[in-house]
Design a protein around this motif. Structure first.
Motif, PDB file in Angstrom:
ATOM      1  N   GLN A  55       0.853  -1.192   0.000  1.00 32.51           N
ATOM      2  CA  GLN A  55       0.000   0.000   0.000  1.00 32.51           C
ATOM      3  C   GLN A  55       0.890   1.244   0.000  1.00 32.51           C
ATOM      4  OE1 GLN A  55      -2.214   0.085   3.678  1.00 32.51           O
ATOM      5  NE2 GLN A  55      -0.473  -0.510   4.933  1.00 32.51           N
ATOM      6  N   SER A 102       0.362   3.761   1.771  1.00 29.87           N
ATOM      7  CA  SER A 102       0.320   4.408   3.099  1.00 29.87           C
ATOM      8  C   SER A 102       1.716   4.503   3.713  1.00 29.87           C
ATOM      9  CB  SER A 102      -0.614   3.634   4.034  1.00 29.87           C
ATOM     10  OG  SER A 102      -1.901   3.528   3.464  1.00 29.87           O
ATOM     11  N   ALA A 129      -6.210  11.196   6.239  1.00 29.74           N
ATOM     12  CA  ALA A 129      -5.489  10.441   5.213  1.00 29.74           C
ATOM     13  C   ALA A 129      -6.513   9.708   4.359  1.00 29.74           C
ATOM     14  CB  ALA A 129      -4.532   9.439   5.857  1.00 29.74           C
ATOM     15  N   PHE A 130      -6.111   9.415   3.132  1.00 28.47           N
ATOM     16  CA  PHE A 130      -6.976   8.615   2.262  1.00 28.47           C
ATOM     17  C   PHE A 130      -6.101   7.852   1.282  1.00 28.47           C
ATOM     18  CE2 PHE A 130      -6.497  12.823   0.440  1.00 28.47           C
ATOM     19  CZ  PHE A 130      -6.087  12.541  -0.858  1.00 28.47           C
ATOM     20  N   ARG A 139       0.696  -7.114  -4.480  1.00 30.89           N
ATOM     21  CA  ARG A 139       0.052  -8.108  -3.608  1.00 30.89           C
ATOM     22  C   ARG A 139      -0.014  -9.438  -4.341  1.00 30.89           C
ATOM     23  NH1 ARG A 139      -4.991  -4.380  -1.269  1.00 30.89           N
ATOM     24  NH2 ARG A 139      -3.622  -2.714  -0.571  1.00 30.89           N
ATOM     25  N   GLN A 144       3.119   7.883   4.210  1.00 30.57           N
ATOM     26  CA  GLN A 144       2.797   8.650   5.434  1.00 30.57           C
ATOM     27  C   GLN A 144       3.991   8.617   6.382  1.00 30.57           C
ATOM     28  OE1 GLN A 144      -0.921   7.989   7.505  1.00 30.57           O
ATOM     29  NE2 GLN A 144      -1.905   7.182   5.655  1.00 30.57           N
ATOM     30  N   GLY A 166     -10.584   4.600   0.588  1.00 30.66           N
ATOM     31  CA  GLY A 166     -10.621   4.493   2.042  1.00 30.66           C
ATOM     32  C   GLY A 166     -10.023   5.756   2.643  1.00 30.66           C
ATOM     33  N   GLN A 190      -1.680   2.991  -6.580  1.00 31.32           N
ATOM     34  CA  GLN A 190      -2.515   3.695  -5.607  1.00 31.32           C
ATOM     35  C   GLN A 190      -2.070   5.152  -5.546  1.00 31.32           C
ATOM     36  OE1 GLN A 190      -2.103   1.676  -1.795  1.00 31.32           O
ATOM     37  NE2 GLN A 190      -3.953   0.477  -2.168  1.00 31.32           N
ATOM     38  N   GLU A 212      -1.950   7.847  -2.406  1.00 32.69           N
ATOM     39  CA  GLU A 212      -2.155   8.122  -0.992  1.00 32.69           C
ATOM     40  C   GLU A 212      -2.222   9.629  -0.821  1.00 32.69           C
ATOM     41  OE1 GLU A 212      -2.240   5.525   0.944  1.00 32.69           O
ATOM     42  OE2 GLU A 212      -2.301   6.437   2.935  1.00 32.69           O
ATOM     43  N   THR A 232      -6.188   4.833  10.811  1.00 40.62           N
ATOM     44  CA  THR A 232      -7.066   6.004  10.937  1.00 40.62           C
ATOM     45  C   THR A 232      -8.159   5.703  11.965  1.00 40.62           C
ATOM     46  OG1 THR A 232      -8.112   5.170   8.915  1.00 40.62           O
ATOM     47  CG2 THR A 232      -6.789   7.156   8.703  1.00 40.62           C
TER      48      THR A 232
HETATM   49  N1  DAH Z   1      -3.977   1.663   2.458  1.00 38.82           N
HETATM   50  C1  DAH Z   1      -5.375   1.296   2.295  1.00 38.82           C
HETATM   51  C2  DAH Z   1      -5.464   0.084   1.384  1.00 38.82           C
HETATM   52  O1  DAH Z   1      -4.530  -0.210   0.672  1.00 38.82           O
HETATM   53  C3  DAH Z   1      -6.169   2.431   1.752  1.00 38.82           C
HETATM   54  C4  DAH Z   1      -6.349   3.523   2.758  1.00 38.82           C
HETATM   55  C5  DAH Z   1      -7.429   3.516   3.597  1.00 38.82           C
HETATM   56  C6  DAH Z   1      -5.414   4.536   2.890  1.00 38.82           C
HETATM   57  C7  DAH Z   1      -7.625   4.499   4.537  1.00 38.82           C
HETATM   58  C8  DAH Z   1      -5.575   5.549   3.831  1.00 38.82           C
HETATM   59  C9  DAH Z   1      -6.710   5.512   4.644  1.00 38.82           C
HETATM   60  O2  DAH Z   1      -4.708   6.538   4.002  1.00 38.82           O
HETATM   61  O3  DAH Z   1      -6.872   6.507   5.567  1.00 38.82           O
HETATM   62  O4  DAH Z   1      -6.460  -0.554   1.378  1.00 38.82           O
END
Ligand code: DAH
Length: 341
Positions: A172, A174, A309-310, A198, A177, A286, A212, A214, A255
């Motif tokens: 991911q 993330s 965050a998303f 994955r 971050q 997400g 992705q 982020e 989160t």
């Molecule tokens: N990293 C998550 C995934 O791969 C996606 C995600 C969800 C990122 C919520 C975020 C978050 O920063 O706040 O499924």
């Protein structure tokens, strides 16, 4: 074998050569493994000792002569070839059309999305595809027993000797971050596009590699409504001003609170169809408010700072936006598909 007659034959043979290919053949005759020169030098041991030195010297001179003659002839022939080509250009021939390249649809969608966030003041940051277990899991408050840490959900790598902890292909974005917040103090607003990996079986909606984006923002007074405003600007920009959005409570370890974000189905406008599975809504990403433990990981004071965050899948967004039914199309390099974008 006498050297003098060889020189003469050489002169006339070289003069008669008319092409680079013929020159190459003549070269083999003189300089090849069983060529004239090799035969000469092969004779040396059979001569009376007092003649060997003189003979060797002559053979050497011959060799130098051969090399010079060949080099000169080669240059002359190459010059002729160029001159010939110059005079044979037909300026009335149609030109060869150059195909202009263009960005891959995934890259186009990444550029479009990042452009929108850039206009809102986000910086675009790169991450690592090879990551530590810490940045991918531990630092993001993902507990040791979490199933996504299993080897069948993550590609682990052989570690260099003496490495601390495990290495993996990030599953991911993330991870950015951890990287970006450890490197910069708030206020900070970042989007980070990139590949994730994955070990999923490949089918119409899964791939072992996808992209992705982020995003996150941290300051002293960031609230959930900032998240909603930013994501609404993004979703309407990508999918059209008339879509509706909803935040569905969900769980992510990094989160709290967390939400999945849906948009009203762009095909049936919310009535229910096969694309949205009769639900009228499509899940697009997400998100949530960054967990205090993540702030602790990166050295931010969780009492002082808040942030959101998303994370979204780029192929998924592109598939929804353009009505693409199979994720494999993105990586098959079929120009009939790619040229449509
Ligand atoms: N990293 C998550 C995934 O791969 C996606 C995600 C969800 C990122 C919520 C975020 C978050 O920063 O706040 O499924």
């Amino acid at each position: 074998m006498d050297i003098e007659p060889i020189k003469q034959t050489l002169d006339s043979e070289i003069a008669a050569v008319g092409s680079l290919q013929a020159l190459e053949e003549l070269k083999v005759k003189y300089l090849g493994r069983k060529g004239v020169l090799a035969q000469l030098t092969g004779q040396i041991p059979t001569l009376p000792p007092d003649q060997r030195g003189q003979f060797g010297k002559q053979a050497n001179e011959l060799k130098n002569k051969i090399l010079t003659l060949f080099a000169e002839k080669q240059q002359a022939l190459a010059g002729q070839a160029v001159a010939q080509r110059r005079t044979s250009v037909d300026f009335s021939m149609p030109g060869i059309a150059q195909d202009l390249g263009f960005a891959h649809p995934v890259t186009q969608v990444i550029d479009e999305i990042c452009g929108m966030f850039r206009r809102m003041g986000f910086q675009v940051v790169d991450g690592n595809e090879i990551e530590t277990e810490f940045a991918n899991f531990t630092g993001l408050n993902i507990p040791l027993e979490h199933p996504s840490r299993e080897a069948f959900d993550t590609f682990y790598l052989d570690c260099p000797a003496g490495a601390e902890g495990k290495y993996l292909l990030r599953s991911q974005t993330s991870t950015v971050q951890i990287r970006a917040m450890s490197a910069q103090k708030p206020p900070i607003a970042v989007v980070a596009p990139g590949r994730v990996y994955r070990p999923d079986a490949v089918d119409a909606s899964h791939s072992f590699m996808f992209h992705q984006i982020e995003g996150f923002m941290v300051d002293t007074d960031i609230t959930f409504s900032d998240l909603k405003g930013v994501l609404e600007f993004f979703a309407k920009g990508i999918f059209g001003q008339d879509i509706a959005m909803r935040f569905r409570p969900h769980f992510f370890p990094f989160t709290e609170p967390s939400a999945e974000v849906d948009i009203s189905c762009i095909i049936c406008k919310g009535k229910g169809c096969s694309v949205c599975g009769r639900k009228g809504w499509l899940e697009v990403l997400g998100s949530g408010m960054i967990h205090p433990n993540v702030f602790r990981t990166v050295g931010y004071d969780p009492k002082k700072y808040t942030g959101f965050a998303f994370g979204m899948g780029v192929e998924r967004i592109a598939m929804l936006k353009y009505g693409i039914h199979d994720i494999r199309l993105f990586s098959e390099n079929d120009l009939r598909f790619l040229r449509q974008f």
